[in-house]
Scaffold this motif. Sequence first.
Motif, short mmCIF file in Angstrom:
data_model
loop_
_atom_site.label_atom_id
_atom_site.label_comp_id
_atom_site.label_asym_id
_atom_site.label_seq_id
_atom_site.Cartn_x
_atom_site.Cartn_y
_atom_site.Cartn_z
N THR A 1 0.88 -0.98 0.12
CA THR A 1 -0.03 0.13 -0.02
C THR A 1 0.85 1.30 -0.13
O THR A 1 0.56 2.11 -0.65
N THR A 2 1.82 1.17 0.97
CA THR A 2 2.85 2.41 1.04
C THR A 2 3.40 2.65 -0.42
O THR A 2 3.64 3.72 -0.92
N HIS B 1 2.62 1.75 -3.59
CA HIS B 1 1.68 2.35 -4.58
C HIS B 1 1.28 3.77 -4.33
O HIS B 1 1.24 4.61 -5.10
N ASP B 2 0.88 4.00 -2.99
CA ASP B 2 0.41 5.37 -2.73
C ASP B 2 1.51 6.55 -2.94
O ASP B 2 1.07 7.60 -3.56
N GLU B 3 2.59 6.00 -2.85
CA GLU B 3 3.64 7.19 -2.75
C GLU B 3 4.11 7.28 -4.12
O GLU B 3 4.58 8.36 -4.74
N ARG C 1 2.02 6.91 -6.68
CA ARG C 1 0.96 7.37 -7.35
C ARG C 1 0.89 8.94 -7.01
O ARG C 1 0.59 9.94 -8.09
#
Length: 559
Positions: free
Chosen positions: A260-261, A263-265, A267
Amino acid sequence: MSDVVLYLNPEAFDTKGPALMGRQSAGESFLRGYLRHSRSPRWAFWNVANRKPEVLSAALAELADVNRPVSWIARHDRGGLARIGNVHLPQPNVAREGWRRNMAGLRRGYGISGITHTTASMDIMDSLADLMSAPIEPWDSLICTSSAVRASVEIELEAVRVDLEERLGATRVSTPNLLTIPLAINTEDFQSTPDQRKAWRERLDIPDDAVVVLYMGRFNPAVKMNPLPMALALEKAARRSSKPVFWVQAGWATSAEAETTYHDECRALCPSVGYRHVDGREAGTRFSIWSVADLFISLSDNIQETFGLTPLEAMAAGLPGVVSDWDGYRDTLRHGVDGFRAATYAPAAGAGRDLAYRHANDWISYDLYVGAASQVIAVSVDEAAQGLLDLIENDDLRRRMGRSAQARARSLFDWSAVIPQYEALWTEMSARREAARPLPAMPRNLAPNPRRLDPFHLFGGYATEWSSPSTLLMLTPGRTAADVEALMAMKLPTFGGFTGPTREEALKVVETLSDGSQRSIRDLVADAPPGRRPFLERGLLWMVKYDILTLLARGAHVA
């Protein structure tokens, strides 16, 4: 007969687990390539995991057609390795096997070849350093997969050589044979098709007119690569492009939270880019995801990398690439021909002594060691962005570079081109070994491995006294063959059973001493086969331990 026995531990070739590693992918690819392209009339495998041969044969059959005789060398049978002539290890621990060969009395019995994958861990660094002091022969070989990792290995070996000479006065050190043979792939596995392209784009909701940039690999910024420079370069290119740009990341992370970290960062730094990600571990995905893309990106920045298979896989799929000018990437993708390489910048020598010191003291983990180093290795975002923009905007350039990349992968980096280089090496190793002069007899006081001494020598001072061929034994009064049978049926007396006598040997000793006589150890082992005598000698003390026999001590106890 084959010139080589391949070390076969299924774990080293298993790509079906949840934590797929590059060395496993490379191992599976090598084994498939060997089975397909070896010219040997026979194959030999070292069953180091002690699995049933039929299970291993079935595993091989899943990879390729097993169309010639196969020999299985048992894990303890180094004589079997000598009968073949060479053994190939899927890792660089040539020194460790050199010591084991020495302990087996087979110093010139067979040659050893190994291969580098990552060389940044302390264990692998130690194994490389040990090459300079282990009983390594001139034909023993370490295959370096890229010019960059070979230079790194040479730097380490030179540092060890200087240390041995300056600190210990060494005048002779081992001279391992280093050579460069690249990793390879089975290029036919990466053929893109229009149907796959259509299916992937529909699945990921990507329009037909979009230009798709693909990254394939582990989602691990500490030990693989930091993805944010890729995001920054893609954002710069997308803002300047007239076309919709999508970034597909195919890979896997160590945990759901880490993913999650990641892909979030990523993106957050490329809002102008359509962002998609898929699990890249499944074989169907690993070999078909390339069809979704128009070009490939991989900005490696980590010292754990030595070669890099994914740029090759992209090349085989006909994709031009934008990659960092780093380690083995430099040997595969040609700048301006098969794609573009972005410059990398690292601190000068001496700037990382604190990292080495912290890691050597176990104050930081391996992941933190290589991850911290990568934080100060810079990839030119501007050069990467320009390469991306050129390929995004120019369809003809993409096609031309893609064709060039594919032709290069097929001609130089397919296993059909690389397996013959391995087989030529093993043939040369055998020739050099067979032409070497006989070794002088080993001095009696020279241990075959001073780091792994016979425990009864190393700890010989622990006991009151030690046995010798003249030590006298007798049957303990009242003991019979039934007592031996009872002991053999119990668990505690038979733990480590290979150290004691066999049932037949123990019963024969009881029979021999049943007349009440006292016999020396020399007499009791005289009728045993020569190869069993040392084991029976110590096995007699097993019988003393459990009061089947009584040892007639030579003297009183000493304080």
